[in-house]
Structures are given as structure tokens and as C-alpha cells.
Write a protein that holds these residues in place. Structure first.
Motif, PDB file in Angstrom:
ATOM      1  N   GLN A 119       1.105  -1.141   0.163  1.00 24.62           N
ATOM      2  CA  GLN A 119       0.113   0.331   0.107  1.00 24.62           C
ATOM      3  C   GLN A 119       0.743   1.231   0.247  1.00 24.62           C
ATOM      4  O   GLN A 119       1.897   1.368   1.007  1.00 24.62           O
ATOM      5  CB  GLN A 119      -0.816  -0.137   1.230  1.00 24.62           C
ATOM      6  CG  GLN A 119      -1.999  -1.160   1.276  1.00 24.62           C
ATOM      7  CD  GLN A 119      -2.915  -1.262   2.516  1.00 24.62           C
ATOM      8  OE1 GLN A 119      -2.017  -0.738   3.494  1.00 24.62           O
ATOM      9  NE2 GLN A 119      -4.246  -1.007   2.033  1.00 24.62           N
ATOM     10  N   SER A 120       0.856   2.395  -0.927  1.00 25.33           N
ATOM     11  CA  SER A 120       0.640   3.656  -0.979  1.00 25.33           C
ATOM     12  C   SER A 120      -0.087   3.997  -0.194  1.00 25.33           C
ATOM     13  O   SER A 120      -0.638   3.590   0.780  1.00 25.33           O
ATOM     14  CB  SER A 120       1.392   4.128  -2.103  1.00 25.33           C
ATOM     15  OG  SER A 120       0.024   4.349  -3.104  1.00 25.33           O
ATOM     16  N   ILE A 121       0.570   5.474   0.241  1.00 28.70           N
ATOM     17  CA  ILE A 121      -0.179   6.358   1.379  1.00 28.70           C
ATOM     18  C   ILE A 121      -2.092   6.031   0.176  1.00 28.70           C
ATOM     19  O   ILE A 121      -3.235   5.944   0.726  1.00 28.70           O
ATOM     20  CB  ILE A 121       0.251   7.461   1.443  1.00 28.70           C
ATOM     21  CG1 ILE A 121       1.138   7.598   1.760  1.00 28.70           C
ATOM     22  CG2 ILE A 121      -1.101   8.454   2.099  1.00 28.70           C
ATOM     23  CD1 ILE A 121       1.682   8.744   2.189  1.00 28.70           C
ATOM     24  N   GLY A 122      -1.744   6.173  -0.883  1.00 25.69           N
ATOM     25  CA  GLY A 122      -3.302   7.012  -1.252  1.00 25.69           C
ATOM     26  C   GLY A 122      -4.017   5.203  -1.340  1.00 25.69           C
ATOM     27  O   GLY A 122      -5.283   5.129  -1.106  1.00 25.69           O
ATOM     28  N   LYS A 123      -3.461   4.212  -2.066  1.00 29.20           N
ATOM     29  CA  LYS A 123      -3.476   3.072  -1.574  1.00 29.20           C
ATOM     30  C   LYS A 123      -4.277   2.329  -0.128  1.00 29.20           C
ATOM     31  O   LYS A 123      -5.167   2.273  -0.035  1.00 29.20           O
ATOM     32  CB  LYS A 123      -2.501   1.980  -2.503  1.00 29.20           C
ATOM     33  CG  LYS A 123      -2.667   2.016  -3.125  1.00 29.20           C
ATOM     34  CD  LYS A 123      -1.703   0.521  -3.894  1.00 29.20           C
ATOM     35  CE  LYS A 123      -1.868   0.087  -4.897  1.00 29.20           C
ATOM     36  NZ  LYS A 123      -0.869   1.317  -5.996  1.00 29.20           N
ATOM     37  N   ARG A 124      -3.748   2.874   0.695  1.00 25.28           N
ATOM     38  CA  ARG A 124      -3.769   2.902   2.572  1.00 25.28           C
ATOM     39  C   ARG A 124      -5.417   3.648   2.455  1.00 25.28           C
ATOM     40  O   ARG A 124      -6.545   3.148   3.537  1.00 25.28           O
ATOM     41  CB  ARG A 124      -2.909   2.860   3.040  1.00 25.28           C
ATOM     42  CG  ARG A 124      -3.356   2.504   4.959  1.00 25.28           C
ATOM     43  CD  ARG A 124      -2.192   2.651   5.637  1.00 25.28           C
ATOM     44  NE  ARG A 124      -2.073   3.867   5.937  1.00 25.28           N
ATOM     45  CZ  ARG A 124      -0.637   4.935   5.153  1.00 25.28           C
ATOM     46  NH1 ARG A 124       0.685   4.118   4.530  1.00 25.28           N
ATOM     47  NH2 ARG A 124      -0.703   5.940   5.604  1.00 25.28           N
ATOM     48  N   ILE A 125      -5.642   4.662   1.751  1.00 24.56           N
ATOM     49  CA  ILE A 125      -6.864   5.536   2.280  1.00 24.56           C
ATOM     50  C   ILE A 125      -7.755   5.262   1.699  1.00 24.56           C
ATOM     51  O   ILE A 125      -9.368   4.658   2.073  1.00 24.56           O
ATOM     52  CB  ILE A 125      -6.741   7.286   1.735  1.00 24.56           C
ATOM     53  CG1 ILE A 125      -4.943   8.358   2.685  1.00 24.56           C
ATOM     54  CG2 ILE A 125      -7.905   8.041   1.649  1.00 24.56           C
ATOM     55  CD1 ILE A 125      -4.653   9.081   1.849  1.00 24.56           C
ATOM     56  N   VAL A 126      -7.504   4.725  -0.314  1.00 29.77           N
ATOM     57  CA  VAL A 126      -9.771   4.325   0.037  1.00 29.77           C
ATOM     58  C   VAL A 126      -9.096   2.234   0.174  1.00 29.77           C
ATOM     59  O   VAL A 126      -9.979   1.436  -0.635  1.00 29.77           O
ATOM     60  CB  VAL A 126      -8.815   3.987  -2.086  1.00 29.77           C
ATOM     61  CG1 VAL A 126      -8.726   5.852  -2.314  1.00 29.77           C
ATOM     62  CG2 VAL A 126      -7.484   3.343  -2.394  1.00 29.77           C
ATOM     63  N   GLY A 127      -8.484   1.722   0.136  1.00 27.67           N
ATOM     64  CA  GLY A 127      -8.490   0.387   0.763  1.00 27.67           C
ATOM     65  C   GLY A 127      -7.942  -0.544  -0.369  1.00 27.67           C
ATOM     66  O   GLY A 127      -8.771  -1.371  -0.194  1.00 27.67           O
ATOM     67  N   ILE A 128      -7.024  -0.598  -0.690  1.00 24.72           N
ATOM     68  CA  ILE A 128      -6.892  -1.566  -1.580  1.00 24.72           C
ATOM     69  C   ILE A 128      -5.578  -1.746  -1.649  1.00 24.72           C
ATOM     70  O   ILE A 128      -4.406  -1.128  -1.077  1.00 24.72           O
ATOM     71  CB  ILE A 128      -6.952  -1.139  -3.319  1.00 24.72           C
ATOM     72  CG1 ILE A 128      -6.333  -0.049  -4.012  1.00 24.72           C
ATOM     73  CG2 ILE A 128      -8.248  -0.815  -3.401  1.00 24.72           C
ATOM     74  CD1 ILE A 128      -5.764   1.054  -4.627  1.00 24.72           C
ATOM     75  N   SER A 129      -5.014  -3.176  -2.109  1.00 28.87           N
ATOM     76  CA  SER A 129      -3.436  -3.268  -1.560  1.00 28.87           C
ATOM     77  C   SER A 129      -2.515  -4.317  -2.665  1.00 28.87           C
ATOM     78  O   SER A 129      -3.625  -4.807  -3.585  1.00 28.87           O
ATOM     79  CB  SER A 129      -3.233  -3.967  -0.245  1.00 28.87           C
ATOM     80  OG  SER A 129      -2.304  -4.093  -0.128  1.00 28.87           O
TER      81      SER A 129
END
Length: 217
Positions: A146-156
Motif C-alpha cells: 500500500q502506498s498512502i493513496g492505496k491505504r486511504i481507499v482500502g486497496i493493496s
């Protein structure tokens, strides 16, 4: 004095129930304290019986099993195109936003030689920030998925074969492989809209998938 003589203590049998003599549980009577107990067949194990812990959430099947999000896998579903675009835009804002803000601030204060020097320093700080944040984002994406953006939207991001993280080196290679997504009129970036595994061309080259880790997303 014979062994059958009631006055002969050596001929008497020890009475049942005395300490030091094991007892057998009567047939048909449930075992009590001191007797080993086994759970009834088909019963749910209770306290005191070994229980098998359930697999952790997000666990992946071994090679040869269905991929995450595919029928029969029981794994988190694959991330749809909208979530991926949202994560990309957030990462772009985090990486480039502060740099452009600093450059704009420098341009606004530049009026003479002294302020132009300040503007140059602000621009340099902004570019160094962008470079450092880009490397940091790649590191987090490769090591945690997870990048920061991926962590925010909930994907990996994970390997398609076993669900492990891809590492910093492969994350960098995948970033370069996005060139293929834009080479043919950016069709590769749209490929997840109809692809069965929701992969871009870069995902297919690097054997990666993006999954949802937030079921509310």
C-alpha cells in the motif's frame, strides 16, 4: 490361619473407594473428575480441547488455487477501476502538490535578487521533497502493498501467484512497465474495466493484482 480366614488381614481384599486404589468408572456413567474425557463426536470443542485457529483475514491460497477475488477463493475481491484511479490521484497529489505549492510561493515572493534566491531555495526544497516522497511511496507499496493513496481507499498490491508483497525492486519495475499502459493511447490504464483479473498491462507483465482490503469500499 488360612488365607480364607476372615481374621487373616492378608486374605482380605482392599475395599473399593479407599485412597490409593484406582477406580474404574461404571459402564454407562459419564466420566467424572480424574478420568480422561474426550469430546463427543461431532461436538464443537470447548475449553480444554485443542482448537484450530482460523486462517488470518486476507490469507492467500497456495500456488494452483484460485487467485484472489476469483470464484471459489474466498479471498478479498479485486479492486475495481474507480478505487485504483482514486488511489493514483491521491498519490499524485501527495507527491507533486507540495512541490508546486513551494514553486508558486517562490514565484509570488520573487521581486528582486534577494527574494529570487529565496524562490530558488523553495523550488529546490519542493523538488527534493518530490523525489524523496516518490521513493518512499514505492518502498511502502513494495513492502506493504500500500502506498498512502492505496491505504486511504482500502486497496493493496500483491503478487498474483501467492499473494505476497512484491518488494521495492519489483515495485520500481512495475512503475516503469506503466509505459506499456500509455503506449497505445493509454488503453492499458483502462484495461481493468473489462479484464477478468482487473489488471493493467503493467500488472500482467509483472504478475500482480490489486485487491480490496476494506470491504466497505
Amino acid at each position: 490361619m488360612s488365607f480364607g480366614d476372615p481374621n487373616n488381614p492378608y486374605g482380605q481384599q482392599p475395599p473399593q473407594g479407599q485412597p490409593g486404589h484406582p477406580q474404574q468408572a461404571p459402564q454407562g456413567v459419564p466420566p467424572q473428575y480424574g478420568y480422561p474425557q474426550q469430546p463427543p463426536q461431532g461436538a464443537v470443542p470447548q475449553y480444554g480441547y485443542p482448537q484450530q485457529a482460523p486462517p488470518p483475514y486476507g490469507a492467500y491460497p497456495p500456488p494452483g488455487m484460485p487467485a484472489p477475488g476469483m470464484p471459489g477463493s474466498g479471498m478479498p475481491p479485486l479492486a475495481h477501476w474507480g478505487l485504483r484511479v482514486g488511489a493514483y490521484l491521491l498519490d499524485l497529489l501527495i507527491i507533486l502538490g507540495p512541490m508546486y505549492a513551494l514553486i508558486g510561493l517562490g514565484a509570488a515572493v520573487a521581486s528582486d535578487e534577494s527574494t529570487e534566491a529565496i524562490a530558488g531555495i523553495l523550488s529546490l526544497i519542493g523538488m527534493l521533497y518530490t523525489l524523496g516522497m516518490a521513493v518512499f511511496q514505492l518502498y511502502k507499496e513494495g513492502t506493504t502493498g500500500q502506498s498512502i493513496g492505496k491505504r486511504i481507499v482500502g486497496i493493496s498490491l500483491h503478487r498474483e501467484t501467492d499473494g505476497s508483497t512484491i518488494g521495492f525492486g519489483m515495485a520500481f519495475v512495475r512503475k516503469l512497465a506503466h509505459f506499456l499502459d500509455g503506449a497505445a493511447c493509454y488503453i492499458g490504464y483502462l484495461w481493468p474495466l473489462w479484464d477478468e483479473k482487473k489488471q493493467t498491462f503493467a500488472d500482467k507483465v509483472c504478475s500482480t493484482v490489486v485487491i480490496k482490503v476494506n470491504q466497505n469500499g
